[in-house]
Design a protein around this motif. Structure first.
Motif, PDB file in Angstrom:
ATOM      1  N   TYR A 277       0.908  -1.387  -0.050  1.00 19.67           N
ATOM      2  CA  TYR A 277       0.008  -0.117   0.140  1.00 19.67           C
ATOM      3  C   TYR A 277       0.873   1.414  -0.063  1.00 19.67           C
ATOM      4  N   LYS A 346      -7.957   0.621   9.000  1.00 15.98           N
ATOM      5  CA  LYS A 346      -8.937   1.427   8.119  1.00 15.98           C
ATOM      6  C   LYS A 346      -8.803   2.857   8.322  1.00 15.98           C
ATOM      7  N   ASP A 351      -8.225  -1.848   3.803  1.00 12.45           N
ATOM      8  CA  ASP A 351      -9.284  -2.786   4.045  1.00 12.45           C
ATOM      9  C   ASP A 351      -8.712  -4.119   4.367  1.00 12.45           C
ATOM     10  N   GLY A 352      -9.642  -5.110   4.632  1.00 15.67           N
ATOM     11  CA  GLY A 352      -9.141  -6.559   5.072  1.00 15.67           C
ATOM     12  C   GLY A 352      -9.174  -7.536   3.861  1.00 15.67           C
ATOM     13  N   SER A 353      -9.004  -6.888   2.673  1.00 22.97           N
ATOM     14  CA  SER A 353      -9.004  -7.924   1.511  1.00 22.97           C
ATOM     15  C   SER A 353      -7.769  -8.594   1.209  1.00 22.97           C
ATOM     16  N   THR A 385      -6.115  -8.706  11.818  1.00 23.41           N
ATOM     17  CA  THR A 385      -7.375  -8.650  11.848  1.00 23.41           C
ATOM     18  C   THR A 385      -7.579  -7.805  13.170  1.00 23.41           C
ATOM     19  N   LEU A 388      -7.197  -4.227  12.194  1.00 22.80           N
ATOM     20  CA  LEU A 388      -8.052  -3.571  11.241  1.00 22.80           C
ATOM     21  C   LEU A 388      -8.917  -2.431  11.417  1.00 22.80           C
ATOM     22  N   GLU A 389      -9.660  -2.632  12.555  1.00 23.43           N
ATOM     23  CA  GLU A 389     -10.671  -1.495  12.960  1.00 23.43           C
ATOM     24  C   GLU A 389     -10.911  -1.852  14.341  1.00 23.43           C
TER      25      GLU A 389
END
Length: 389
Positions: A277, A346, A351-353, A385, A388-389
């Motif tokens: 990213y 996030k 995202d978690g893809s 995970t 992630l958020e």
């Protein structure tokens, strides 16, 4: 404490007029120097002219290669290697932050190697000889100015990999905190996160009887945090910038790791995030480190509680060290937030893809990673995970 050999030969020249010493050190790079830098910020702040004058005063020939980006690219390293070979370059002067220095180290190693320099980063070969490298530091963060480390991103496959060899340490490093005054706050904060992580990677160890380096590491971490708040309040505070600049060097010159075994899992995970990213390294670390601490806490509660108590001043609950540890993690997250850094994927627009892909790349087909707690691919996926958020 483990047996160790500590060797760091980089000469550090630190101070508000440190660059005045540059002409006397440039000859260590030979008679033809490659001036390597980023995307032009050194010209905006006037440092480029200072360095060019020093090259002239030193009486050496030089040529230039700019364009280094954060998460330095292998393609530019290849360009630099070809240029150095064609022009008979004898040494490299890196002017910039960790990305520029890491790129310079990669070029320096690649010039002397018959194969592809990526072989070093892929674990297929080790550098035996390099061109000498000198540094004028502009971004306190990576500690690459005195370390033997280099991290490079291969565009094909979005692979970010690092190596560490003593032979990669620069010959000299010129550190003047005034050249950091123009840094945007976010870049400054990312650097603070990076140096703090370098200490934490060494601090969280299972090696017993390391009280001296525990206390040294805690002192550096407390100083980074304290000075970071000072700098956030007044970005022109040259004393705070001086403290931060020297802390970044000490965090990664290997002194704090003597007699210990570091973990480095969080760095490995972050490399996959920024490799895919193109996130700033420090921002990735502010996301990963709290998630990693939460995940390993049940197995290493006492050490994390010690960190919480000694670094963040959390009351130590002897009947409930887990709560002490969790409060320390909360305060670490709050510190990152206070610095304006993300603590969740996030928040960085991720995202978690591709979480499973990042977990698999972190392992890279190897045995479980980490020394503080050994982790499988599934473990790393759980950590991402959590982040992630």
């Amino acid at each position: 404490m483990k047996s160790f050999t500590f060797w760091n030969y980089t000469r550090v020249v630190f101070g508000l007029e440190a660059e005045k010493e540059l002409p006397s050190y440039i000859p260590l790079l030979g008679k033809k120097v490659l001036l390597h830098y980023g995307v032009g910020s050194i010209k905006k702040i006037g440092l480029y002219d200072v360095v060019v004058k020093a090259l002239k005063d030193a009486g050496v020939e030089w040529l230039e290669l700019g364009g280094v980006k954060p998460n330095p690219r292998l393609s530019l390293v290849h360009e630099g290697i070809d240029l150095c070979r064609k022009e008979g370059v004898t040494g490299i002067l890196a002017v910039g932050g960790g990305s520029v220095i890491d790129s310079a180290k990669a070029i320096a190693a690649g010039v002397k190697y018959e194969g592809d320099v990526w072989d070093f980063y892929a674990g297929k070969a080790q550098p035996k000889e390099t061109l000498p490298v000198g540094v004028v530091l502009t971004i306190p963060a990576a500690g690459s100015e005195t370390s033997g480390s280099s991290v490079v991103t291969k565009e094909e496959g979005q692979l970010k990999r690092g190596i560490t060899y003593d032979i990669l340490r620069p010959q000299f490093a010129i550190l003047n905190p005034k050249w950091t005054l123009s840094l945007p706050w976010y870049q400054t904060a990312c650097g603070i996160s990076d140096m703090l992580a370098h200490v934490m990677e060494r601090y969280f160890t299972t090696v017993p009887h390391v009280e001296l380096t525990d206390r040294m590491a805690e002192g550096v971490m407390r100083t980074i945090i304290h000075q970071a708040y000072r700098l956030k309040e007044n970005p022109d505070d040259i004393d705070a910038r001086s403290e931060i600049m020297w802390a970044g060097t000490v965090a990664h010159n290997d002194l704090l790791g003597t007699g210990r075994e570091g973990d480095w899992t969080s760095h490995g995970i972050e490399h996959e995030i920024s490799g895919i990213y193109d996130l700033a390294h420090g921002a990735g670390l502010s996301i990963v480190f709290p998630a990693w601490l939460k995940y390993v806490l049940p197995k290493r509660t006492e050490k994390i509680a010690q960190f919480a108590h000694r670094v963040f001043g959390v009351d130590y609950y002897f009947d409930n060290p887990e709560e002490t540890a969790r409060e320390g993690i909360r305060r670490l997250e709050q510190f990152y937030r206070d610095m304006g850094l993300p603590v969740r994927l996030k928040e960085a627009g991720i995202d978690g893809s591709r979480i499973r892909e990042m977990a698999e790349k972190t392992r890279d087909g190897k045995r479980p990673v980490g020394s503080f707690v050994q982790l499988s691919t599934d473990d790393i996926e759980h950590i991402l995970t959590l982040a992630l958020e």
